[in-house]
Design an enzyme around this catalytic site. Structure first.
Site, PDB file in Angstrom:
ATOM      1  N   LYS A  80       0.853  -1.184   0.000  1.00 16.13           N
ATOM      2  CA  LYS A  80       0.000   0.000   0.000  1.00 16.13           C
ATOM      3  C   LYS A  80       0.890   1.235   0.000  1.00 16.13           C
ATOM      4  CE  LYS A  80      -3.815   2.121   2.596  1.00 16.13           C
ATOM      5  NZ  LYS A  80      -4.741   1.972   3.741  1.00 16.13           N
ATOM      6  N   SER A  95      -9.576   2.286   3.038  1.00 17.79           N
ATOM      7  CA  SER A  95      -8.694   2.932   2.066  1.00 17.79           C
ATOM      8  C   SER A  95      -7.776   1.953   1.350  1.00 17.79           C
ATOM      9  CB  SER A  95      -7.839   3.968   2.797  1.00 17.79           C
ATOM     10  OG  SER A  95      -7.037   3.338   3.796  1.00 17.79           O
ATOM     11  N   SER A 142     -10.274  -0.089   7.293  1.00 22.23           N
ATOM     12  CA  SER A 142      -9.644   0.032   5.974  1.00 22.23           C
ATOM     13  C   SER A 142      -9.001  -1.241   5.444  1.00 22.23           C
ATOM     14  CB  SER A 142      -8.596   1.150   5.999  1.00 22.23           C
ATOM     15  OG  SER A 142      -9.215   2.389   6.181  1.00 22.23           O
TER      16      SER A 142
END
Length: 476
Positions: free
Chosen positions: A73, A148, A172
């Site tokens: 990420k 996210s 998330s």
């Protein structure tokens, strides 16, 4: 079918495929993908690292992870690579050092294929807040991938990578895994160092893993867990291999079903899937009891206030001096206003403004101070529950979403209502894991995944991984 890390490792060990060949296969898939899951790809370096891994395997100095591709990420800084956090502010930022997580994976000679798309500064729940365009859900283009960590979840779901790093602040990891049909774990707060992880809300952020199954999650989680002197929130605990009890019987295991979570307007289709899961666990020897977690009703408000104040504080460093464009002819305040207007997205600006209001002298006592007390009461309720010698519960099972309307075209979807299932674990710092339990197909959805969540006691990642693994083995 997506191959597990163990399967890929065995192929490499038996010389049925080389790390270089494996890396090229995944790079080709990424290149041909239209899901927008990657922000940047490390093609040259990954090929170089794959050749190095093949030499290590040839000399039989390899571990189970040597030569296995992974992606991160884009909030974990990587030396000499771009790290953007999905923001225009950092679109050209190149880190001079590696984050704790990157260092750990490099030590085991895993192949970093690149950085994965995410909501800007990890703020969002649908992955539409990234400066680098929104991520598409591999399972169904009409369904959002969640945020996210939507880039991580969708990439694993599409088999663009066997596993990915992610982070969770209020759901998330758990929510994107549910929407994309993959497995993801968020450990106890402090298990993984946040050093080199771009902060959203420091007291809530926790790094984690997304993969195809609980076993892979356990392997990778074991590697990146551990004490780090560079992070004062890092737990000073010895190394623990979380998969050591992975096939332990679930006889005498007691799981709680909180009545408050099942009274949140739960869709009948989701409820039926959860009931099917409960039936399977009963066959495996699990005992279920109804429990009450009354403090959960204040978790959304508490999270909104505290996360907004923390993001306002964390993002104060983006003032146009070190990041962005600084005009020496303009005063500092004008530079600040220009850079924030030009480089930050709407959602981030909204959170900063809310944080400024909540932390102002006018509201500090009545809002911020009370929110801290609310947070403590949520933590205390979970703590008392898991340490109740009468109930003797090992875990909690709950849904992740209340309905099926979580898609691109829905304008009336109540995000806050769905966040109620994930936020309290971050406020209390508990570990949790998302596990897929089936699909629903109809005229609206091509393939809508349903998942459930297992919440464990502090430092009991091995327990929830075993509970997840036993279920996944049973339905194979």
């Amino acid at each position: 079918m997506n191959k597990s890390i163990i399967e890929l490792s065995n192929l490499l060990k038996k010389k049925k495929i080389s790390s270089l060949e494996l890396t090229k296969i995944y790079l080709k898939k990424i290149k041909n993908s239209k899901l927008n899951t990657f922000i940047n790809i490390n093609k040259k370096k990954s090929i170089k690292d794959a050749k190095k891994a093949d030499k290590i395997i040839y000399n039989k100095n390899n571990t189970i992870l040597t030569g296995i591709p992974i992606a991160h990420k884009d909030i974990f800084v990587t030396k000499y690579n771009k790290t953007t956090a999905g923001s225009k502010f950092l679109k050209k930022y190149i880190s001079p050092y590696d984050s704790f997580i990157i260092k750990k994976f490099n030590k085991f000679n895993m192949i970093n294929l690149g950085k994965l798309n995410c909501d800007e500064f990890a703020i969002g729940s649908d992955n539409s807040n990234s400066y680098f365009k929104k991520v598409i859900n591999y399972l169904d283009k009409l369904s959002i991938p969640g945020g996210s960590s939507g880039g991580s979840a969708s990439a694993v779901s599409a088999n663009l990578i066997p596993a990915a790093t992610a982070s969770d602040t209020g759901g998330s990891i758990i929510q994107p895994c549910s929407l994309c049909g993959v497995t993801g774990i968020k450990p106890t707060y402090g298990r993984i160092s946040r050093f080199g992880m771009i902060s959203f809300a420091s007291s809530l952020d926790q790094a984690g893993i997304i993969s195809n199954n609980a076993e892979d999650c356990g392997i990778l989680l074991s590697i990146i867990s551990g004490f780090d002197k560079n992070d004062n929130t890092s737990l000073n605990k010895n190394f623990e291999y979380f998969n050591k009890n992975l096939n332990k019987s679930l006889e005498k295991t007691i799981i709680g079903l909180p009545i408050e979570f099942f009274n949140q307007g739960l869709s009948i289709k989701i409820e039926n899937k959860i009931n099917d899961v409960i039936k399977i666990y009963k066959k495996l020897g699990v005992k279920f009891i109804d429990i009450s977690l009354k403090k959960n009703k204040i978790s959304n408000l508490t999270y909104d206030i505290l996360s907004s104040i923390e993001v306002m504080s964390n993002l104060s460093r983006y003032d146009g001096i070190k990041y962005g464009k600084y005009n020496k002819k303009k005063k500092f305040l004008k530079n600040l206003i220009y850079n924030r207007n030009f480089n930050l997205g709407k959602e981030v600006k909204k959170r900063i403004l809310k944080g400024l209001i909540y932390s102002s002298s006018k509201y500090y006592k009545n809002i911020y101070s009370k929110s801290l007390k609310f947070r403590y009461s949520i933590y205390k309720e979970y703590y008392n529950f898991f340490n109740n010698n009468i109930l003797n519960c090992n875990a909690i099972l709950i849904p992740i979403f209340s309905d099926l309307g979580y898609n691109i075209k829905s304008k009336n979807i109540n995000n806050k209502m769905n966040d109620i299932f994930t936020i309290s674990t971050n406020l209390s710092g508990l570990p949790s894991i998302s596990i897929p339990c089936g699909y629903i197909k109809n005229k609206i959805y091509k393939k809508k995944n349903i998942s459930f969540q297992i919440i464990g006691n502090y430092y009991k990642e091995n327990k929830i991984l075993n509970i997840a693994h036993k279920y996944q083995n049973f339905i194979k």
